[in-house]
Design a protein around this motif. Structure first.
Motif, PDB file in Angstrom:
ATOM      1  N   GLY A 112       0.813  -1.187  -0.195  1.00  0.00           N
ATOM      2  CA  GLY A 112      -0.015  -0.049   0.015  1.00  0.00           C
ATOM      3  C   GLY A 112       0.685   1.351  -0.093  1.00  0.00           C
ATOM      4  N   CYS A 113       1.840   1.352  -0.684  1.00  0.00           N
ATOM      5  CA  CYS A 113       2.791   2.497  -1.001  1.00  0.00           C
ATOM      6  C   CYS A 113       2.061   3.698  -1.434  1.00  0.00           C
ATOM      7  N   GLY A 114       2.464   4.866  -0.724  1.00  0.00           N
ATOM      8  CA  GLY A 114       1.894   6.087  -1.387  1.00  0.00           C
ATOM      9  C   GLY A 114       2.828   6.534  -2.550  1.00  0.00           C
ATOM     10  N   VAL A 115       1.864   7.092  -3.462  1.00  0.00           N
ATOM     11  CA  VAL A 115       2.606   7.576  -4.824  1.00  0.00           C
ATOM     12  C   VAL A 115       2.366   9.084  -5.003  1.00  0.00           C
ATOM     13  N   THR A 116       3.476   9.792  -5.583  1.00  0.00           N
ATOM     14  CA  THR A 116       3.107  11.280  -5.916  1.00  0.00           C
ATOM     15  C   THR A 116       3.222  11.336  -7.352  1.00  0.00           C
ATOM     16  N   VAL A 117       2.115  12.059  -7.974  1.00  0.00           N
ATOM     17  CA  VAL A 117       2.138  12.195  -9.367  1.00  0.00           C
ATOM     18  C   VAL A 117       2.034  13.729  -9.742  1.00  0.00           C
ATOM     19  N   ASN A 118       2.830  14.046 -10.446  1.00  0.00           N
ATOM     20  CA  ASN A 118       2.931  15.316 -10.913  1.00  0.00           C
ATOM     21  C   ASN A 118       2.729  15.506 -12.447  1.00  0.00           C
ATOM     22  N   GLN A 119       2.102  16.478 -12.747  1.00  0.00           N
ATOM     23  CA  GLN A 119       1.514  16.812 -14.011  1.00  0.00           C
ATOM     24  C   GLN A 119       1.765  18.208 -14.488  1.00  0.00           C
ATOM     25  N   ASP A 120       2.040  18.325 -15.674  1.00  0.00           N
ATOM     26  CA  ASP A 120       2.345  19.851 -16.211  1.00  0.00           C
ATOM     27  C   ASP A 120       1.653  19.764 -17.701  1.00  0.00           C
ATOM     28  N   SER A 121       2.020  21.002 -18.233  1.00  0.00           N
ATOM     29  CA  SER A 121       1.370  20.926 -19.698  1.00  0.00           C
ATOM     30  C   SER A 121       1.881  20.134 -20.461  1.00  0.00           C
ATOM     31  N   GLN A 122       3.072  19.169 -20.192  1.00  0.00           N
ATOM     32  CA  GLN A 122       3.697  18.327 -20.815  1.00  0.00           C
ATOM     33  C   GLN A 122       3.060  16.851 -20.664  1.00  0.00           C
ATOM     34  N   GLY A 123       2.297  16.794 -19.656  1.00  0.00           N
ATOM     35  CA  GLY A 123       1.652  15.572 -19.265  1.00  0.00           C
ATOM     36  C   GLY A 123       2.343  15.051 -17.843  1.00  0.00           C
ATOM     37  N   LEU A 124       2.318  13.715 -17.696  1.00  0.00           N
ATOM     38  CA  LEU A 124       2.817  13.030 -16.532  1.00  0.00           C
ATOM     39  C   LEU A 124       4.465  13.156 -16.531  1.00  0.00           C
ATOM     40  N   ALA A 125       4.762  13.494 -15.079  1.00  0.00           N
ATOM     41  CA  ALA A 125       6.082  13.290 -15.046  1.00  0.00           C
ATOM     42  C   ALA A 125       6.307  11.951 -14.194  1.00  0.00           C
TER      43      ALA A 125
END
Length: 888
Positions: A21-34
């Motif tokens: 059950g690990c926590g995940v950080t998702v970053n998005q910008d105008s280019q899409g998903l990092a």
């Protein structure tokens, strides 16, 4: 993809793979998903992610996604499809009764989805036939907990793994199946070298790398081992007599049963377990002397025809020494799936009702009143194996499969296929279009996938986490709770299923856990009820219970010595150990099954990531050298593994990690990814009599060479589907699709097939039929389109270099010649087979670094970075170092 709808956004969500059950950080910008990263604040992983979790952003494309409802293979509308499902369900109920309806779901759907499915089936339709693939995962642990504690309570927490002075891993290859937990264990041992680690497993695995002691016991003998341990503790005066007298019941009967099954001498016990006597004594002495002991058990215990007894034998040893409810002292069942625990909470198994309530008259009445339900069931339904048998007999007419692939994972999987063919209507809700099970469905309903789903999951330590959406659903995909609610409304239950948001469902569920709960039920999250949508969205991870007594959650249960039995005392369970039934009628070898490091379940998600596909390209069979010699199997050759139910074709790996007479086969490959590797087709339907969990670790089989005239590989810019040869395995590469192939077909037929696929390509050909040697290159618009290499003995070795050539925009004459020769131009490096998936470090690169002086894992990490992220490759790095050192 709709990845650019929200710019510069950070989302904290939860990994959809194993039960950690690990926590995940998702970053998005105008280019899409990092690239995703670990959530630094999440208590399960504190920022760490394994290679599967680190690759999640590579799996969210729409390739192979189920985008629209279909009926009999033709696109349909949601309105028409839902009407069809509801009408058929209603017709079956009216003609045959509610028990002719069944749902088979997954430990990967969210708690809110589970809750709605369970409420619909067990409260309003009136059928208990709701079971899930968690039946294959942890059902035996559930029953063992309930027998010992009176409730399905996991007593400990992840911190206990780090605080233990003795850590015992029983039937758990945590290094591959629960990598982040394994890294927490490894870090604890590094910080406290005196900490002892014992691995109890018939085979040596990557987890064995951490062990101070391994007991490679006879398969299925775990309960006998812990019965012997109980007798040893008694003889050594190591029992906690105060705990036994004041907080437990049934000890004397349990000890008598253990004595009855235990030989007088340690030597005889060791012989029955097939382990070294000194090793056995060392284990017993460590357990006797170490108060802070944690016993982790997982699928190697649960997936057994006596899994419940094995679990209780382990728990008995902890109760006898009072090692429960204390920091660093607990039995600890670790689940295999991301939300198997959430499913257990809301009644996702056929022998549960809801909110940790069962089928007593009092509990049935309580559930009826809370749901205001017209048809609350009063008895358990059919467990998974029995459910599919009932379908085959024609007793169940309507089946709804949600987010799982039983035609691969179920025992006797071909018989399951026969059963589905006899069912009047098979509905499958899934995010993927191309699975073995979707091919058997009449109606396909597109479900939202990870990144699109919004709800909660609960991990192995009872920690509830939010899974937040950050992508718009693909095509017309919908959340599972919405699909179920829409069908419920069409069945006339609209008022009870008028949910507008998953927060509405979570609120109802949390209120249910506290309803008439005066501390008599372990599960109580009523402290989380009443959250509005914003509060629900912001909810931080928390371990249940969460109520007035524990407003911030509770780390450990039973520290107060209060259990959930009628007497409030723990129950010892008398165990008569039994080995699995003999398999001599099926074969002379025992087949064990399990996971590999970089794949998950039936690969519908992990196969979308090129780097995850590179670690282990083919399904394989691990076999001991003695058996290989007897069966004339060479390392790397193809083996046919078979019994009366079917056969599979696998690549033989000869290793002393296997005990003689036993083999290991991974579970993941399906008809989508291999010509013949569905191991479930060989497994019989033996299961635990208490839990209904199948015996997946002990199947009788035969093995023999599968001779072929040639073998080779195909690299292609496009997905080619099934290949017309005896053996093929498909896997994604970085920039192209790849196939391992082998067969006895004439080479000219394979050449004709390739040229029919690309009739307008420019072909470069090198062919020698007499030596079964063929090389074909297809060039389209000056770019490499397809490579097909076939050799008499083995495929070309410079595969990684060939894969990299698909990135070339225009091939020169010299590059074409090099491609046809299968050798890189001078100065071009071939990095070899992928070992460290996190950083893309190949085996050739690692071996070169070792030869240049990197003779330790730490120095390899400093030089190449391999092994410094999730750590899953560390055991392989050690093996490469050892091999190169021996060659030096």
């Amino acid at each position: 993809m709709n990845q650019t709808e929200t710019k510069n956004r950070t989302t904290q969500t939860t990994c959809p793979y194993c039960g950690v059950g690990c926590g995940v950080t998702v970053n998005q910008d105008s280019q899409g998903l990092a690239p995703v990263s670990g959530d630094q604040q999440h208590p399960a992983n504190f920022g760490r992610l394994c290679v599967k979790g680190s690759s999640l952003h590579e799996t969210v494309d729409h390739v192979d996604r189920l985008l629209y409802p279909t009926v009999l293979g033709k696109r349909s509308s949601w309105e028409s499809s839902l009407n069809l499902v509801a009408d058929k369900m209603q017709q079956v109920i009216q003609e045959y009764g509610p028990e002719a309806v069944a749902i088979y779901a997954a430990g990967q759907i969210l708690t809110e989805d589970y809750y709605v499915a369970n409420k619909l089936m067990k409260g309003f339709i009136g059928s208990s036939n709701l079971d899930t693939n968690s039946r294959l995962c942890m059902a035996s642990a559930v029953v063992a907990h309930k027998r010992a504690f009176g409730s399905d309570t996991v007593p400990g927490c992840y911190e206990d793994l780090e605080e233990a002075d003795l850590l015992i891993l029983i039937g758990s290859n945590a290094a591959w199946a629960h990598p982040i937990l394994f890294q927490r264990m490894a870090a604890a041992k590094q910080a406290r070298p005196d900490m002892k680690v014992v691995v109890i497993d018939p085979r040596r695995t990557a987890t064995s790398d951490l062990a101070d002691l391994q007991l490679s016991i006879r398969p299925g003998s775990d309960a006998f081992l812990f019965n012997v341990l109980l007798c040893w503790l008694d003889h050594s005066n190591a029992l906690d007599h105060d705990f036994i007298a004041n907080h437990s019941e049934g000890f004397e009967q349990t000890l008598q049963a253990a004595r009855a099954s235990t030989p007088q001498s340690l030597q005889e016990c060791a012989q029955q377990l097939d382990v070294d006597e000194d090793d056995l004594q060392t284990f017993f002495q460590w357990f006797t002397a170490t108060d802070k002991t944690v016993s982790v058990f997982s699928q190697g215990i649960n997936q057994s025809s006596t899994g419940v007894d094995k679990g209780n034998a382990i728990i008995n040893a902890h109760l006898a020494t009072g090692r429960i409810g204390k920091p660093g002292a607990t039995p600890f069942s670790v689940t295999g799936q991301p939300n198997a625990m959430g499913g257990r909470e809301v009644g996702g198994l056929a022998n549960q009702l809801a909110a940790h309530m069962d089928f007593s008259g009092r509990e049935v009445d309580r559930v009826r009143r809370f749901w205001n339900a017209p048809r609350v069931v009063t008895r358990p339904g059919l467990k998974a194996i029995d459910m599919f048998d009932a379908i085959k007999r024609g007793e169940i007419k309507f089946l709804w499969i949600i987010s799982t692939n039983p035609l691969v994972s179920m025992p006797d999987a071909d018989d399951v296929k026969v059963a589905l063919a006899k069912c009047e209507l098979v509905v499958v809700s899934d995010c993927m279009a191309n699975t073995d099970t979707t091919a058997a469905a009449h109606v396909l309903l597109p479900a939202a996938s990870w990144g699109e789903k919004n709800g909660t999951v609960t991990n192995s330590e009872r920690c509830i986490s939010r899974q937040r959406s950050f992508l718009s659903p693909a095509g017309e995909a919908k959340p599972d709770w919405w699909i179920l609610s829409q069908v419920a409304q069409r069945l006339g239950f609209g008022e009870a299923f008028d949910y507008q948001h998953p927060a509405d469902i979570f609120d109802e569920y949390s209120r249910m856990t506290g309803f008439e709960n005066q501390g008599e039920r372990d599960l109580d999250i009523s402290g989380l009820s009443g959250l509005n949508h914003d509060q629900y969205d912001a909810m931080a991870p928390v371990q249940w219970p969460v109520n007035s007594q524990y407003p911030q959650g509770r780390q450990r249960f039973f520290d107060d010595h209060r259990f959930y039995t009628p007497s409030q005392k723990a129950q010892f369970i008398a165990i008569k150990p039994e080995l699995p039934a003999p398999r001599s009628q099926d074969g002379s070898l025992i087949m064990n099954t399990g996971r590999v490091r970089d794949h998950w379940h039936t690969m519908t998600r992990t196969a979308k990531s090129a780097r995850l596909a590179q670690h282990i390209r083919e399904p394989y069979v691990d076999i001991h050298p003695d058996d290989a010699r007897r069966l004339l199997l060479a390392d790397g050759s193809l083996a046919r593994v078979s019994n009366g139910r079917g056969e599979i074709l696998l690549r033989a790996q000869i290793t002393t990690n296997q005990r003689p007479g036993e083999i290991f086969v991974p579970m993941h490959w399906t008809s989508r990814y291999a010509s013949a590797a569905r191991m479930g087709a060989l497994i019989d339907k033996s299961c635990d009599p208490f839990s209904g969990q199948p015996e997946l670790k002990y199947t009788g089989v035969e093995a023999e060479p599968f001779p072929t005239a040639w073998q080779g590989m195909i690299l292609s810019r496009s997905d080619l589907g099934a290949i017309p040869c005896d053996y093929w395995v498909y896997g994604l590469n970085d920039g192209c699709h790849g196939y391992e192939i082998s067969g006895n077909q004439p080479l000219d037929s394979l050449q004709q097939w390739a040229q029919q696929i690309l009739p307008d390509a420019e072909w470069l050909t090198l062919l020698d039929p007499d030596t079964h040697h063929m090389r074909l290159l297809a060039i389209v618009d000056q770019q490499l389109e397809l490579v097909l290499f076939v050799h008499q003995d083995q495929a070309i070795g410079t595969r990684q270099w060939l894969i990299e050539q698909f990135a070339q925009t225009s091939l020169t004459t010299s590059e074409r010649k090099a491609l046809l020769a299968g050798r890189p131009l001078e100065g071009v490096v071939d990095h070899g087979r992928m070992v460290c998936s996190c950083f893309g470090i190949g085996e050739n690169t690692i071996r070169a670094a070792v030869r240049n002086g990197c003779d330790a894992v730490d120095t390899l990490g400093e030089t190449l970075k391999c092994g410094t992220n999730c750590g899953s490759c560390v055991p392989e790095l050690k093996t490469i170092i050892r091999q190169e050192t021996e060659l030096a």
